[in-house]
Design a protein around this motif. Structure first.
Motif, mmCIF file in Angstrom:
data_model
loop_
_atom_site.group_PDB
_atom_site.id
_atom_site.type_symbol
_atom_site.label_atom_id
_atom_site.label_comp_id
_atom_site.label_asym_id
_atom_site.label_seq_id
_atom_site.Cartn_x
_atom_site.Cartn_y
_atom_site.Cartn_z
ATOM 1 N N ALA A 108 110.450 34.084 54.265
ATOM 2 C CA ALA A 108 111.849 34.131 54.683
ATOM 3 C C ALA A 108 112.557 32.802 54.442
ATOM 4 C CB ALA A 108 111.922 34.500 56.161
ATOM 5 N N PHE A 109 111.824 31.761 54.100
ATOM 6 C CA PHE A 109 112.431 30.437 54.015
ATOM 7 C C PHE A 109 112.251 29.811 52.643
ATOM 8 C CE2 PHE A 109 111.398 31.148 58.464
ATOM 9 C CZ PHE A 109 112.589 30.835 59.074
ATOM 10 N N ALA A 110 113.281 29.115 52.188
ATOM 11 C CA ALA A 110 113.172 28.364 50.938
ATOM 12 C C ALA A 110 112.153 27.248 51.153
ATOM 13 C CB ALA A 110 114.524 27.779 50.556
ATOM 14 N N VAL A 152 112.203 22.361 51.933
ATOM 15 C CA VAL A 152 113.391 21.832 52.603
ATOM 16 C C VAL A 152 113.118 21.876 54.108
ATOM 17 C CG1 VAL A 152 115.897 22.017 52.670
ATOM 18 C CG2 VAL A 152 114.627 23.230 50.921
ATOM 19 N N ARG A 181 117.765 22.116 57.874
ATOM 20 C CA ARG A 181 118.823 22.251 56.885
ATOM 21 C C ARG A 181 119.121 23.727 56.625
ATOM 22 N NH1 ARG A 181 117.934 18.846 51.803
ATOM 23 N NH2 ARG A 181 117.368 17.333 53.388
ATOM 24 N N LEU A 182 118.064 24.552 56.612
ATOM 25 C CA LEU A 182 118.276 25.984 56.383
ATOM 26 C C LEU A 182 119.059 26.607 57.535
ATOM 27 C CD1 LEU A 182 114.775 26.959 54.966
ATOM 28 C CD2 LEU A 182 116.882 26.502 53.719
ATOM 29 N N ASP A 230 122.620 25.515 57.218
ATOM 30 C CA ASP A 230 123.286 26.281 56.169
ATOM 31 C C ASP A 230 123.854 27.583 56.733
ATOM 32 O OD1 ASP A 230 122.634 24.389 54.300
ATOM 33 O OD2 ASP A 230 120.866 25.442 53.554
ATOM 34 N N VAL A 231 123.024 28.264 57.540
ATOM 35 C CA VAL A 231 123.456 29.546 58.108
ATOM 36 C C VAL A 231 124.614 29.323 59.082
ATOM 37 C CG1 VAL A 231 122.756 31.478 59.547
ATOM 38 C CG2 VAL A 231 121.195 30.586 57.832
ATOM 39 N N LEU A 286 127.741 28.510 57.051
ATOM 40 C CA LEU A 286 128.242 29.643 56.270
ATOM 41 C C LEU A 286 129.042 30.607 57.140
ATOM 42 C CD1 LEU A 286 128.167 31.205 53.542
ATOM 43 C CD2 LEU A 286 126.213 32.431 54.464
ATOM 44 N N HIS A 287 128.511 30.905 58.334
ATOM 45 C CA HIS A 287 129.184 31.898 59.165
ATOM 46 C C HIS A 287 130.031 31.253 60.256
ATOM 47 C CE1 HIS A 287 127.232 35.202 57.157
ATOM 48 N NE2 HIS A 287 126.090 34.538 57.219
ATOM 49 N N ARG A 319 116.563 32.837 63.455
ATOM 50 C CA ARG A 319 117.627 32.747 62.460
ATOM 51 C C ARG A 319 118.353 34.087 62.338
ATOM 52 N NH1 ARG A 319 116.685 31.097 56.218
ATOM 53 N NH2 ARG A 319 115.619 33.097 56.241
ATOM 54 N N ALA A 320 117.573 35.177 62.393
ATOM 55 C CA ALA A 320 118.198 36.497 62.295
ATOM 56 C C ALA A 320 119.094 36.740 63.503
ATOM 57 C CB ALA A 320 117.131 37.575 62.196
ATOM 58 N N LEU A 368 122.811 35.630 63.818
ATOM 59 C CA LEU A 368 123.876 36.395 63.170
ATOM 60 C C LEU A 368 124.223 37.654 63.951
ATOM 61 C CD1 LEU A 368 122.985 36.039 59.414
ATOM 62 C CD2 LEU A 368 124.480 34.692 60.831
#
Lengths: 467, 265
Positions: A347-349, A352, A356-357, A360-361, A364-365, A405-406, A409
């Motif tokens: 689920a993760f890049a 990094v 930071r991930l 980013d989320v 973004l939102h 993280r899910a 949102l």
């Protein structure tokens, strides 16, 4: 009773660190010996040390006596000659040990042909008998990719034992199988033990119970307790054994998390009609209708390869269906339908820091960063974890981070694809519990995929079976 | 930068060191040297290395120091420009083909196969033959051959990254293509592209020297390594140290770049 295999003070080291502390055991003819413990307990290392297949930085010391010969003192080539004839190993994932391009029957027949020197026709016959013996006669012409998880494991069993080795080492033989297939494999293994001897590694308490015989409980490279399987499972001495038994889905409370009553009936979050999917020439499902209500916990059961994950991907629109339509609730942002992966790092890049991930989320939102700390706390995660990249966080923590993280949102539907199958049982229970709790608290519908019908029965409001 | 250096293996450090020395020589000679590389002094034919002429002189009495400096500057800058151009084109098209797939991929792969149908050096010879002695033609020809490698590798890696679960997860969270490119595709590309760039630079230096050697490249009196080799070749028994200089320079350049490209230990 003749002792077939005697292990004296066998230990495994890597770079000066002891991964498996000195262990001694005897395996007598007709005996079942089971090693129970979580991932990373050093169970597989023991098995590889016995076979002589430890990868380079790892070294074994101690004695492994097969009859009168000490295997540890033999050359690699001499040990290889014992494989199949004296020692056979049933590896974890059957698909990895079977030839993907060879029909099932041939995989077994070629052992009879090459090892026992039988004529091709005779080898085919012997192999057919073996396949019939495990109920695979109808699948003789299929390729491994067209077999279900249980069938593939039974085929691997036939191939591994075809050369006639009395000692069978089984490494997590029931991984990814549902209860009925697991029981079939356990029965097969028990039958084999009567003709030779069996050393099984598992994290499944139920398998240990079914195999019986002697049980060793291991954790982090050392032995916690050992003795008669039934006695230990009935009255465990060690806290860890108790926790392990309590983590078995059969011992979960039902329901795992109480349902919130009086949820108002409203529009479904997702509706599917007449879904059909074919994969590799095999019909996975047809005419499937599904309606997911808000806040509902829905389970999808079935063993590996039956199309559970594909169904989830199809519902999320990640995969096109051969027929049928999936409709989401209109006017809802696409990012409120999310997925949790079987393999937490997926689920993760990579490379990094996790922070930071997450940032980013949030950016973004345009979410409030203050939402994150309470969420992490709810999932029992330390905020310091975010400073590390995904590869340096344990599987259980990473899966909970993925859940966090899910949840940021505010999802309407979460599709969790075997979210705990790569975790050890104690962590698996904790993560499942937290996932279901968080979903309930937020009124998020959860589509939980698992091969373990017992776990689903306890964690979900309702569940469907595929395959 | 220090972290980048620390991540290199010993042989890569040796390669980087070799290149740094050659670049340093070329740059310093350009800044400090006062001699024109084309200035002849027939009284000074084949002067042995001395304090005034540290590398000696060639059959026309031209300063080898000045000529080597000019030739190295030419080779290094041409390879740099070629690598930048071809990497830019190859990476951009590779990402487009790997990401969009479908007809974009088919069209680009068709062009790729057309270019691949001819051996690289033949294609370069062809273009160089159309405009003899033109540096621009050489630059275009070499870049035209080099982009193919980037395209193939980048396309394959991009396909993989686009189909990967981490990127799927990012897409579902609502991230756009720019973010996915930066977070998922680019990190996977950097290493292989850097390796290809080092090999590409070595390739373009060899190509330039080869063309000079077979006399379809640049024209005299340009100081160019291949051209110098062919000019000095008749005198190999009279003045071997002069012939050895351009040969050694090409050898060290290519060795340095190949060491730098080598796999990390």
């Amino acid at each position: 009773m003749t002792i077939l295999l005697r292990i004296e003070a066998l230990s495994v080291q890597a770079d000066g660190k002891t991964l498996l502390e000195p262990l001694s055991l005897n395996l007598a003819a007709g005996e079942c010996l089971t090693i129970l413990g979580e991932t990373g307990a050093g169970k597989s290392l023991l098995m590889h040390a016995i076979m002589g297949t430890l990868p380079p930085p790892l070294t074994a010391s101690g004695r492994i006596l097969l009859g009168d010969t000490d295997l540890a003192s033999l050359e690699r080539s001499a040990r290889e000659r014992l494989w199949g004839q004296q020692l056979a190993m049933l590896p974890q994932e059957p698909w990895h040990s079977l030839d993907p391009l060879m029909p099932a029957l041939q995989q077994v027949a070629e052992v009879h042909e090459c090892v026992h020197g039988q004529a091709p026709e005779q080898a085919q016959q012997t192999a057919t008998q073996a396949l019939t013996g495990v109920g695979l006669e109808a699948a003789a012409a299929r390729l491994p990719g067209q077999l279900s998880g249980g069938m593939a494991q039974r085929l691997a069993f036939c191939a591994a034992t075809a050369a006639g080795a009395p000692i069978l080492l089984a490494d997590e033989p029931t991984k990814g199988l549902d209860a009925s297939r697991r029981d079939q494999v356990a029965t097969l293994l028990r039958q084999h033990a009567q003709q030779g001897a069996l050393l099984t590694i598992t994290h499944d308490v139920e398998v240990a119970r079914q195999l019986g015989g002697t049980l060793l409980v291991m954790r982090a490279g050392h032995l916690l307790e050992s003795g008669d399987a039934q006695a230990i499972l009935a009255a465990p001495q060690h806290d860890y054994t108790r926790a392990l038994i309590a983590a078995d889905p059969r011992h979960w409370p039902a329901p795992l998390v109480a349902a919130v009553t009086g949820a108002p009936a409203s529009e479904p979050v997702l509706e599917a009609r007449g879904l059909r999917l074919k994969r590799g020439g095999r019909q996975l499902f047809e005419g499937l209708d599904l309606r997911i209500e808000p806040g509902e916990i829905l389970g999808i059961a079935g063993d590996s390869g039956c199309g559970k994950s594909s169904l989830g991907d199809l519902l999320l629109g990640l995969l096109p269906a051969d027929a049928g339509v999936v409709t989401r609730r209109p006017g809802v942002a696409a990012h409120r339908y999310l997925k949790l992966y079987q393999d937490p790092p997926a689920a993760f890049a990579a490379g990094v820091p996790l922070r930071r991930l997450f940032d980013d989320v949030l950016r973004l939102h345009r979410l409030d960063p203050a939402k994150l700390p309470p969420l992490l706390e709810r999932l029992r995660l330390r905020p310091e974890l975010l400073a590390r990249p995904a590869t340096e966080v344990s599987g259980g923590e990473l899966q909970r981070l993925a859940i966090a993280r899910a949840l940021l949102l505010d999802p309407l539907l979460l599709f969790a694809d075997e979210p705990v199958s790569r975790l050890d049982p104690i962590t698996a229970r904790e993560v499942t519990e937290l996932l279901v709790q968080s979903a309930r608290e937020r009124g998020c519908a959860l589509l939980l995929v698992s091969h373990d019908a017992e776990a689903l029965a306890r964690a979900c409001d309702r569940h469907i079976r595929l395959g | 930068m220090p972290r980048l250096f620390a991540s290199l293996s010993t042989s890569q450090r040796v390669g980087a060191g070799l290149l740094a020395l050659l670049v340093l020589f070329a740059v310093l000679e350009g800044l400090l040297g006062r001699t024109d590389p084309a200035l002849q002094n027939l009284a000074q034919r084949f002067a042995t290395p001395s304090l005034a002429e540290p590398l000696g002189t060639d059959p026309f009495g031209r300063s080898m120091l000045a000529r080597m400096g000019a030739a190295l500057r030419l080779s290094l800058s041409l390879s740099l420009v070629c690598v930048l151009t071809s990497a830019l084109i190859g990476v951009a098209l590779g990402i487009a083909a790997g990401w969009r797939q479908g007809w974009v991929d088919r069209a680009l792969s068709f062009v790729l196969n057309v270019v691949l149908a001819l051996p690289g050096l033949v294609l370069i010879l062809l273009v160089a033959g159309l405009a003899p002695g033109s540096l621009l033609a050489l630059y275009v020809a070499i870049s035209l051959v080099l982009w193919v490698e980037y395209f193939r590798v980048v396309r394959a890696i991009t396909r993989q990254a686009v189909a990967s679960q981490p990127m799927q997860a990012s897409r579902m969270l609502g991230f756009g293509w720019r973010y996915c490119l930066r977070r998922h595709v680019w990190p996977a590309l950097v290493g292989p592209v850097a390796t290809l760039a080092a090999f590409g630079a070595a390739g373009s230096i060899m190509a330039l020297a080869a063309l000079g050697f077979v006399a379809v490249g640049l024209r005299p009196p340009t100081a160019e390594l291949g051209l110098m080799m062919v000019e000095l070749f008749p005198y190999y028994s009279d003045a071997p140290w002069v012939l050895a200089q351009p040969v050694l320079a090409v050898f060290l350049l290519v060795l340095g770049l190949n060491l730098l490209a080598g796999k990390r230990a």
